[in-house]
Enzyme design. Sequence first.
Site, PDB file in Angstrom:
ATOM      1  N   ASP A 218       1.065  -1.329   0.018  1.00 18.04           N
ATOM      2  CA  ASP A 218      -0.002   0.237  -0.081  1.00 18.04           C
ATOM      3  C   ASP A 218       0.939   1.054  -0.077  1.00 18.04           C
ATOM      4  O   ASP A 218       1.804   1.434   0.965  1.00 18.04           O
ATOM      5  CB  ASP A 218      -0.753  -0.042   1.319  1.00 18.04           C
ATOM      6  CG  ASP A 218      -1.841   1.172   1.284  1.00 18.04           C
ATOM      7  OD1 ASP A 218      -1.398   2.336   0.667  1.00 18.04           O
ATOM      8  OD2 ASP A 218      -3.056   0.805   1.727  1.00 18.04           O
TER       9      ASP A 218
ATOM     10  N   SER B  68       0.112  12.420 -15.803  1.00 20.75           N
ATOM     11  CA  SER B  68      -1.134  12.669 -16.819  1.00 20.75           C
ATOM     12  C   SER B  68      -1.013  13.946 -17.384  1.00 20.75           C
ATOM     13  O   SER B  68      -0.484  14.966 -16.840  1.00 20.75           O
ATOM     14  CB  SER B  68      -2.342  12.615 -15.768  1.00 20.75           C
ATOM     15  OG  SER B  68      -3.477  13.125 -16.620  1.00 20.75           O
TER      16      SER B  68
ATOM     17  N   LYS C 232      -0.730  15.325 -10.037  1.00 16.91           N
ATOM     18  CA  LYS C 232       0.177  15.000 -10.855  1.00 16.91           C
ATOM     19  C   LYS C 232       1.283  15.951 -11.415  1.00 16.91           C
ATOM     20  O   LYS C 232       2.286  15.924 -11.701  1.00 16.91           O
ATOM     21  CB  LYS C 232      -0.533  14.583 -12.284  1.00 16.91           C
ATOM     22  CG  LYS C 232      -1.634  13.377 -12.003  1.00 16.91           C
ATOM     23  CD  LYS C 232      -0.524  12.181 -11.627  1.00 16.91           C
ATOM     24  CE  LYS C 232      -1.857  10.855 -11.573  1.00 16.91           C
ATOM     25  NZ  LYS C 232      -1.058   9.739 -11.328  1.00 16.91           N
TER      26      LYS C 232
ATOM     27  N   ALA D   2      -7.742  18.145  -7.179  1.00 16.89           N
ATOM     28  CA  ALA D   2      -6.671  17.367  -6.483  1.00 16.89           C
ATOM     29  C   ALA D   2      -5.978  16.282  -7.157  1.00 16.89           C
ATOM     30  O   ALA D   2      -4.734  16.318  -7.286  1.00 16.89           O
ATOM     31  CB  ALA D   2      -7.485  16.498  -5.516  1.00 16.89           C
ATOM     32  N   TYR D   3      -6.565  15.875  -8.113  1.00 16.51           N
ATOM     33  CA  TYR D   3      -5.862  14.953  -9.249  1.00 16.51           C
ATOM     34  C   TYR D   3      -4.787  15.676  -9.940  1.00 16.51           C
ATOM     35  O   TYR D   3      -3.839  15.257 -10.110  1.00 16.51           O
ATOM     36  CB  TYR D   3      -6.869  14.120  -9.881  1.00 16.51           C
ATOM     37  CG  TYR D   3      -6.119  13.320 -11.096  1.00 16.51           C
ATOM     38  CD1 TYR D   3      -5.722  11.776 -10.524  1.00 16.51           C
ATOM     39  CD2 TYR D   3      -6.081  13.568 -12.319  1.00 16.51           C
ATOM     40  CE1 TYR D   3      -5.186  11.060 -11.406  1.00 16.51           C
ATOM     41  CE2 TYR D   3      -5.427  12.436 -13.148  1.00 16.51           C
ATOM     42  CZ  TYR D   3      -5.124  11.246 -12.882  1.00 16.51           C
ATOM     43  OH  TYR D   3      -4.527  10.444 -13.494  1.00 16.51           O
TER      44      TYR D   3
ATOM     45  N   ARG E 193      -8.885   2.919 -21.483  1.00 12.59           N
ATOM     46  CA  ARG E 193      -9.909   2.232 -20.878  1.00 12.59           C
ATOM     47  C   ARG E 193      -9.439   1.491 -19.651  1.00 12.59           C
ATOM     48  O   ARG E 193      -9.149   0.342 -19.838  1.00 12.59           O
ATOM     49  CB  ARG E 193     -10.394   1.255 -21.966  1.00 12.59           C
ATOM     50  CG  ARG E 193     -11.274   1.884 -23.142  1.00 12.59           C
ATOM     51  CD  ARG E 193     -12.089   0.825 -23.881  1.00 12.59           C
ATOM     52  NE  ARG E 193     -11.087   0.353 -24.746  1.00 12.59           N
ATOM     53  CZ  ARG E 193     -10.099   0.514 -25.887  1.00 12.59           C
ATOM     54  NH1 ARG E 193     -10.490   1.787 -26.378  1.00 12.59           N
ATOM     55  NH2 ARG E 193      -9.555  -0.293 -26.502  1.00 12.59           N
TER      56      ARG E 193
HETATM   57  P1  NAP Z   1      -7.209   2.137 -12.067  1.00 10.69           P
HETATM   58  O1  NAP Z   1      -7.771   1.227 -13.124  1.00 10.69           O
HETATM   59  O2  NAP Z   1      -8.131   2.764 -11.183  1.00 10.69           O
HETATM   60  O3  NAP Z   1      -5.990   1.185 -11.148  1.00 10.69           O
HETATM   61  C1  NAP Z   1      -5.637   1.999 -10.290  1.00 10.69           C
HETATM   62  C2  NAP Z   1      -4.687   1.173  -9.324  1.00 10.69           C
HETATM   63  O4  NAP Z   1      -3.865   1.767  -8.334  1.00 10.69           O
HETATM   64  C3  NAP Z   1      -5.319  -0.150  -8.732  1.00 10.69           C
HETATM   65  O5  NAP Z   1      -4.771  -1.142  -8.630  1.00 10.69           O
HETATM   66  C4  NAP Z   1      -5.505   0.382  -7.168  1.00 10.69           C
HETATM   67  O6  NAP Z   1      -5.712  -0.504  -6.563  1.00 10.69           O
HETATM   68  C5  NAP Z   1      -4.059   0.940  -7.029  1.00 10.69           C
HETATM   69  N1  NAP Z   1      -4.126   1.977  -5.969  1.00 10.69           N
HETATM   70  C6  NAP Z   1      -4.912   3.004  -5.403  1.00 10.69           C
HETATM   71  N2  NAP Z   1      -4.504   3.423  -4.383  1.00 10.69           N
HETATM   72  C7  NAP Z   1      -3.228   2.506  -4.108  1.00 10.69           C
HETATM   73  C8  NAP Z   1      -2.576   2.654  -2.810  1.00 10.69           C
HETATM   74  N3  NAP Z   1      -2.703   3.254  -1.924  1.00 10.69           N
HETATM   75  N4  NAP Z   1      -1.718   1.454  -2.794  1.00 10.69           N
HETATM   76  C9  NAP Z   1      -1.271   0.734  -3.747  1.00 10.69           C
HETATM   77  N5  NAP Z   1      -2.212   0.693  -4.712  1.00 10.69           N
HETATM   78  C10 NAP Z   1      -3.052   1.515  -5.108  1.00 10.69           C
HETATM   79  O7  NAP Z   1      -6.107   3.154 -13.021  1.00 10.69           O
HETATM   80  P2  NAP Z   1      -5.299   3.118 -14.247  1.00 10.69           P
HETATM   81  O8  NAP Z   1      -6.197   3.723 -15.312  1.00 10.69           O
HETATM   82  O9  NAP Z   1      -4.841   1.840 -14.618  1.00 10.69           O
HETATM   83  O10 NAP Z   1      -4.280   4.258 -13.904  1.00 10.69           O
HETATM   84  C11 NAP Z   1      -2.864   3.646 -13.526  1.00 10.69           C
HETATM   85  C12 NAP Z   1      -2.008   5.214 -13.543  1.00 10.69           C
HETATM   86  O11 NAP Z   1      -2.231   5.871 -14.607  1.00 10.69           O
HETATM   87  C13 NAP Z   1      -2.524   6.015 -12.448  1.00 10.69           C
HETATM   88  O12 NAP Z   1      -1.454   6.521 -11.774  1.00 10.69           O
HETATM   89  C14 NAP Z   1      -3.533   7.143 -13.130  1.00 10.69           C
HETATM   90  O13 NAP Z   1      -3.350   8.294 -12.612  1.00 10.69           O
HETATM   91  C15 NAP Z   1      -2.701   7.242 -14.439  1.00 10.69           C
HETATM   92  N6  NAP Z   1      -3.328   7.597 -15.729  1.00 10.69           N
HETATM   93  C16 NAP Z   1      -4.301   7.094 -16.208  1.00 10.69           C
HETATM   94  C17 NAP Z   1      -4.882   7.522 -17.234  1.00 10.69           C
HETATM   95  C18 NAP Z   1      -6.229   6.696 -17.798  1.00 10.69           C
HETATM   96  O14 NAP Z   1      -7.034   7.236 -18.624  1.00 10.69           O
HETATM   97  N7  NAP Z   1      -6.671   5.501 -17.232  1.00 10.69           N
HETATM   98  C19 NAP Z   1      -4.869   8.713 -17.792  1.00 10.69           C
HETATM   99  C20 NAP Z   1      -3.461   9.369 -17.345  1.00 10.69           C
HETATM  100  C21 NAP Z   1      -2.760   8.826 -16.291  1.00 10.69           C
HETATM  101  P3  NAP Z   1      -6.966  -1.102  -6.046  1.00 10.69           P
HETATM  102  O15 NAP Z   1      -7.560  -2.079  -6.890  1.00 10.69           O
HETATM  103  O16 NAP Z   1      -6.966  -1.678  -4.594  1.00 10.69           O
HETATM  104  O17 NAP Z   1      -8.098   0.126  -5.702  1.00 10.69           O
END
Ligand code: NAP
Length: 234
Positions: free
Chosen positions: A62, A142, A161, A156-157, A191
Amino acid sequence: MSKEHTIAIVTGANRGIGFETCRQLALRGIQVIMTSRDEAKGQAAQQKLANEGLEVTYHQLDVTDSESIQRLANDIRQQYGRLDALINNAGVLIDQRGVLDTDLDTVRKTMEANVYGPWRLAQALVPLMKQGGHGRIVNLSSGMGQLSDMGSGSPAYRMSKTALNALTRMLAGSLRGSNILVNSMCPGWVRTDMGGAGAPRSVEQGAKTAVWLATLPDDGPTGGFFRDREPIPW
Ligand code: NAP
């Protein structure tokens, strides 16, 4: 160093871009340490890769919990004595309101996961990278954190970043000359649970730049911000 001996940690790897990053790294023969805050979810994700014939190691992590980070660092030190790559993928987007009426607890919680997590991990794990004389840190940032294109939704997000990008610059500056390269990246709109079903990009596309930055050659860039392997403005 041969890829077979490269050890990489991916945070928040039980789903989304983190899970796919583990997959792509493992396909390259890299020893992946998949981590998640929830052990059952992480082990289910590990099993999913095992079903595809990909062996990865699992460790609970975590990123908001200093003790959890310390346990990971101690175990890696004892088991391997070094670490080659840290992919700071774990992140949260929990904003419900705009900048003028957001609740500052939401900002604090977001900073804990998205900024202080990667910061604490760098403090705990860079010594292991120095020991091996090789390290790559990849910060999943991001476009929403770009000051040059700053909007006002999800404040906040966005701020987390932008701060993560500042962390990238500071770490890169302080580690220059040590063969530890530190970069930020934007995966594009992907996605996942966070990105939603309407996003144009697949997780495969989203993870590509992370894998590239995690496996940079020694003369690769440091202190940069990339999307699709190309530099983008801060
Ligand atoms: P996601 O599907 O929401 O997955 C987020 C992951 O982070 C999940 O495995 C979640 O675990 C984990 N997490 C959250 N808080 C945590 C903690 N305290 N300790 C350990 N793990 C934690 O997000 P994603 O889209 O794959 O995004 C991955 C990264 O890319 C993020 O940093 C996001 O900001 C960045 N990003 C994503 C997008 C997009 O379009 N998807 C765009 C720009 C940037 P749980 O399952 O336990 O919640």
